[in-house]
Design a protein around this motif. Structure first.
Motif, PDB file in Angstrom:
ATOM      1  N   ALA A  17      15.625  -0.017  21.951  1.00 25.73           N
ATOM      2  CA  ALA A  17      16.243   1.315  21.987  1.00 25.73           C
ATOM      3  C   ALA A  17      17.394   1.405  20.987  1.00 25.73           C
ATOM      4  O   ALA A  17      17.529   2.408  20.274  1.00 25.73           O
ATOM      5  N   ARG A  18      18.222   0.354  20.911  1.00 23.93           N
ATOM      6  CA  ARG A  18      19.337   0.337  19.945  1.00 23.93           C
ATOM      7  C   ARG A  18      18.807   0.470  18.528  1.00 23.93           C
ATOM      8  O   ARG A  18      19.299   1.262  17.728  1.00 23.93           O
ATOM      9  N   PHE A  19      17.777  -0.300  18.201  1.00 22.81           N
ATOM     10  CA  PHE A  19      17.185  -0.255  16.859  1.00 22.81           C
ATOM     11  C   PHE A  19      16.662   1.148  16.553  1.00 22.81           C
ATOM     12  O   PHE A  19      16.912   1.687  15.477  1.00 22.81           O
ATOM     13  N   LEU A  20      15.932   1.742  17.491  1.00 22.29           N
ATOM     14  CA  LEU A  20      15.323   3.054  17.259  1.00 22.29           C
ATOM     15  C   LEU A  20      16.371   4.157  17.129  1.00 22.29           C
ATOM     16  O   LEU A  20      16.267   5.008  16.231  1.00 22.29           O
ATOM     17  N   TYR A  35      27.299   5.643  11.638  1.00 22.81           N
ATOM     18  CA  TYR A  35      27.111   6.577  12.739  1.00 22.81           C
ATOM     19  C   TYR A  35      26.094   6.092  13.774  1.00 22.81           C
ATOM     20  O   TYR A  35      26.214   6.402  14.953  1.00 22.81           O
ATOM     21  N   GLY A  36      25.085   5.370  13.354  1.00 22.10           N
ATOM     22  CA  GLY A  36      24.089   4.866  14.292  1.00 22.10           C
ATOM     23  C   GLY A  36      24.714   3.951  15.328  1.00 22.10           C
ATOM     24  O   GLY A  36      24.500   4.106  16.535  1.00 22.10           O
ATOM     25  N   THR A  37      25.500   3.000  14.860  1.00 21.39           N
ATOM     26  CA  THR A  37      26.193   2.085  15.774  1.00 21.39           C
ATOM     27  C   THR A  37      27.189   2.845  16.638  1.00 21.39           C
ATOM     28  O   THR A  37      27.319   2.577  17.837  1.00 21.39           O
ATOM     29  N   PHE A  38      27.876   3.801  16.045  1.00 17.36           N
ATOM     30  CA  PHE A  38      28.831   4.618  16.790  1.00 17.36           C
ATOM     31  C   PHE A  38      28.131   5.345  17.933  1.00 17.36           C
ATOM     32  O   PHE A  38      28.596   5.326  19.078  1.00 17.36           O
ATOM     33  N   LEU A  39      26.998   5.979  17.638  1.00 15.90           N
ATOM     34  CA  LEU A  39      26.250   6.702  18.665  1.00 15.90           C
ATOM     35  C   LEU A  39      25.759   5.761  19.761  1.00 15.90           C
ATOM     36  O   LEU A  39      25.853   6.075  20.947  1.00 15.90           O
ATOM     37  N   VAL A  40      25.259   4.600  19.365  1.00 17.91           N
ATOM     38  CA  VAL A  40      24.792   3.617  20.350  1.00 17.91           C
ATOM     39  C   VAL A  40      25.947   3.183  21.247  1.00 17.91           C
ATOM     40  O   VAL A  40      25.797   3.115  22.472  1.00 17.91           O
ATOM     41  N   VAL A  42      28.795   4.759  22.000  1.00 19.42           N
ATOM     42  CA  VAL A  42      29.278   5.838  22.872  1.00 19.42           C
ATOM     43  C   VAL A  42      28.259   6.140  23.966  1.00 19.42           C
ATOM     44  O   VAL A  42      28.623   6.260  25.147  1.00 19.42           O
ATOM     45  N   THR A  43      26.983   6.248  23.611  1.00 13.28           N
ATOM     46  CA  THR A  43      25.972   6.531  24.635  1.00 13.28           C
ATOM     47  C   THR A  43      25.823   5.358  25.598  1.00 13.28           C
ATOM     48  O   THR A  43      25.595   5.551  26.789  1.00 13.28           O
ATOM     49  N   GLY A  44      25.976   4.144  25.098  1.00  9.84           N
ATOM     50  CA  GLY A  44      25.923   2.965  25.968  1.00  9.84           C
ATOM     51  C   GLY A  44      27.071   2.953  26.961  1.00  9.84           C
ATOM     52  O   GLY A  44      26.890   2.587  28.129  1.00  9.84           O
ATOM     53  N   CYS A  45      28.246   3.362  26.520  1.00 10.00           N
ATOM     54  CA  CYS A  45      29.406   3.432  27.419  1.00 10.00           C
ATOM     55  C   CYS A  45      29.177   4.474  28.510  1.00 10.00           C
ATOM     56  O   CYS A  45      29.478   4.232  29.686  1.00 10.00           O
ATOM     57  N   PHE A  46      28.637   5.625  28.123  1.00  7.49           N
ATOM     58  CA  PHE A  46      28.330   6.644  29.120  1.00  7.49           C
ATOM     59  C   PHE A  46      27.306   6.114  30.125  1.00  7.49           C
ATOM     60  O   PHE A  46      27.478   6.251  31.338  1.00  7.49           O
ATOM     61  N   LEU A  47      26.275   5.493  29.612  1.00  6.00           N
ATOM     62  CA  LEU A  47      25.187   4.989  30.452  1.00  6.00           C
ATOM     63  C   LEU A  47      25.680   3.930  31.443  1.00  6.00           C
ATOM     64  O   LEU A  47      25.359   3.984  32.630  1.00  6.00           O
ATOM     65  N   ILE A  48      26.482   2.973  30.980  1.00  4.44           N
ATOM     66  CA  ILE A  48      26.943   1.930  31.888  1.00  4.44           C
ATOM     67  C   ILE A  48      27.898   2.497  32.943  1.00  4.44           C
ATOM     68  O   ILE A  48      27.847   2.101  34.103  1.00  4.44           O
ATOM     69  N   GLY A  49      28.733   3.453  32.547  1.00  3.24           N
ATOM     70  CA  GLY A  49      29.619   4.077  33.522  1.00  3.24           C
ATOM     71  C   GLY A  49      28.842   4.799  34.609  1.00  3.24           C
ATOM     72  O   GLY A  49      29.111   4.651  35.801  1.00  3.24           O
ATOM     73  N   PHE A  50      27.844   5.574  34.186  1.00  2.00           N
ATOM     74  CA  PHE A  50      27.009   6.297  35.139  1.00  2.00           C
ATOM     75  C   PHE A  50      26.254   5.333  36.050  1.00  2.00           C
ATOM     76  O   PHE A  50      26.261   5.481  37.271  1.00  2.00           O
ATOM     77  N   LEU A  51      25.593   4.350  35.458  1.00  2.00           N
ATOM     78  CA  LEU A  51      24.747   3.444  36.237  1.00  2.00           C
ATOM     79  C   LEU A  51      25.534   2.595  37.225  1.00  2.00           C
ATOM     80  O   LEU A  51      25.118   2.425  38.374  1.00  2.00           O
ATOM     81  N   THR A  71      22.789  -4.914  33.257  1.00  2.00           N
ATOM     82  CA  THR A  71      22.866  -6.184  32.526  1.00  2.00           C
ATOM     83  C   THR A  71      21.813  -6.235  31.425  1.00  2.00           C
ATOM     84  O   THR A  71      22.109  -6.631  30.297  1.00  2.00           O
ATOM     85  N   GLY A  72      20.590  -5.821  31.743  1.00  2.00           N
ATOM     86  CA  GLY A  72      19.494  -5.896  30.786  1.00  2.00           C
ATOM     87  C   GLY A  72      19.535  -4.806  29.734  1.00  2.00           C
ATOM     88  O   GLY A  72      19.842  -5.052  28.570  1.00  2.00           O
ATOM     89  N   ILE A  73      19.224  -3.591  30.123  1.00  2.00           N
ATOM     90  CA  ILE A  73      19.106  -2.506  29.145  1.00  2.00           C
ATOM     91  C   ILE A  73      20.435  -2.218  28.455  1.00  2.00           C
ATOM     92  O   ILE A  73      20.511  -2.196  27.227  1.00  2.00           O
ATOM     93  N   CYS A  74      21.507  -2.011  29.236  1.00  2.00           N
ATOM     94  CA  CYS A  74      22.803  -1.727  28.593  1.00  2.00           C
ATOM     95  C   CYS A  74      23.277  -2.920  27.769  1.00  2.00           C
ATOM     96  O   CYS A  74      23.822  -2.746  26.677  1.00  2.00           O
ATOM     97  N   GLY A  75      23.057  -4.130  28.279  1.00  2.00           N
ATOM     98  CA  GLY A  75      23.463  -5.322  27.537  1.00  2.00           C
ATOM     99  C   GLY A  75      22.696  -5.489  26.238  1.00  2.00           C
ATOM    100  O   GLY A  75      23.260  -5.888  25.219  1.00  2.00           O
ATOM    101  N   GLY A  76      21.407  -5.166  26.251  1.00  2.00           N
ATOM    102  CA  GLY A  76      20.615  -5.233  25.028  1.00  2.00           C
ATOM    103  C   GLY A  76      20.910  -4.074  24.094  1.00  2.00           C
ATOM    104  O   GLY A  76      20.843  -4.201  22.875  1.00  2.00           O
ATOM    105  N   TYR A  77      21.219  -2.936  24.660  1.00  2.00           N
ATOM    106  CA  TYR A  77      21.501  -1.730  23.877  1.00  2.00           C
ATOM    107  C   TYR A  77      22.828  -1.861  23.148  1.00  2.00           C
ATOM    108  O   TYR A  77      22.933  -1.593  21.963  1.00  2.00           O
ATOM    109  N   THR A  78      23.864  -2.307  23.868  1.00  2.00           N
ATOM    110  CA  THR A  78      25.172  -2.496  23.255  1.00  2.00           C
ATOM    111  C   THR A  78      26.087  -3.292  24.184  1.00  2.00           C
ATOM    112  O   THR A  78      26.261  -2.922  25.329  1.00  2.00           O
ATOM    113  N   THR A  79      26.643  -4.383  23.696  1.00  2.00           N
ATOM    114  CA  THR A  79      27.614  -5.106  24.514  1.00  2.00           C
ATOM    115  C   THR A  79      28.947  -4.370  24.545  1.00  2.00           C
ATOM    116  O   THR A  79      29.798  -4.653  25.380  1.00  2.00           O
TER     117      THR A  79
END
Length: 124
Positions: A17-20, A35-40, A42-51, A71-79
């Motif tokens: 998902a991070r790559f795509l 910008y790609g890394t920036f978007l990943v 920010v969206t990863g931070c939102f996702l981990i907070g929500f989850l 741990t899996g998806i968010c961790g692989g998406y962005t530490t």
């Protein structure tokens, strides 16, 4: 072993998902800023907070989902999402000094370690 498999599967999906996402944005926006890394991040931070908050409502019943998604998806998406969430936890626990130390240490030592890695690679 089941836990490792759950995290492994989620981490692989998060990395893809991070790559795509990164590639999708990079193909559309031409800029010196990553910008790609920036978007990943920010969206990863939102996702981990929500989850973490949402799955926390279910306690231990959601452990496998938390391992897979957080741990899996968010961790692989962005530490960075883990880093951000840990800092929020420290602030919530009134550990401001620890948060500042952790943040500054991570950034400064991270940059230093990256540079040292480059220097070492240049000598080989």
């Amino acid at each position: 072993m089941k836990i490792i498999a759950i995290i492994f599967l989620g981490g692989g999906l998060g990395s893809v998902a991070r790559f795509l996402v990164n590639r999708w944005l990079t193909d559309r926006v031409t800029s010196v800023l990553p910008y790609g890394t920036f978007l990943v991040n920010v969206t990863g931070c939102f996702l981990i907070g929500f989850l973490v908050f949402y799955l926390g409502k279910f306690g231990d019943q959601a452990l496998n989902w938390r391992l897979f998604l957080v741990t899996g998806i968010c961790g692989g998406y962005t530490t960075f999402s883990s880093f951000s969430f840990e800092n929020v936890q420290l602030v919530s626990d009134h550990q401001l000094f620890t948060m500042l130390l952790y943040t500054l240490g991570s950034i400064v030592l991270g940059f230093l370690a990256t540079y040292m890695g480059i220097l070492l690679a240049r000598t080989i």
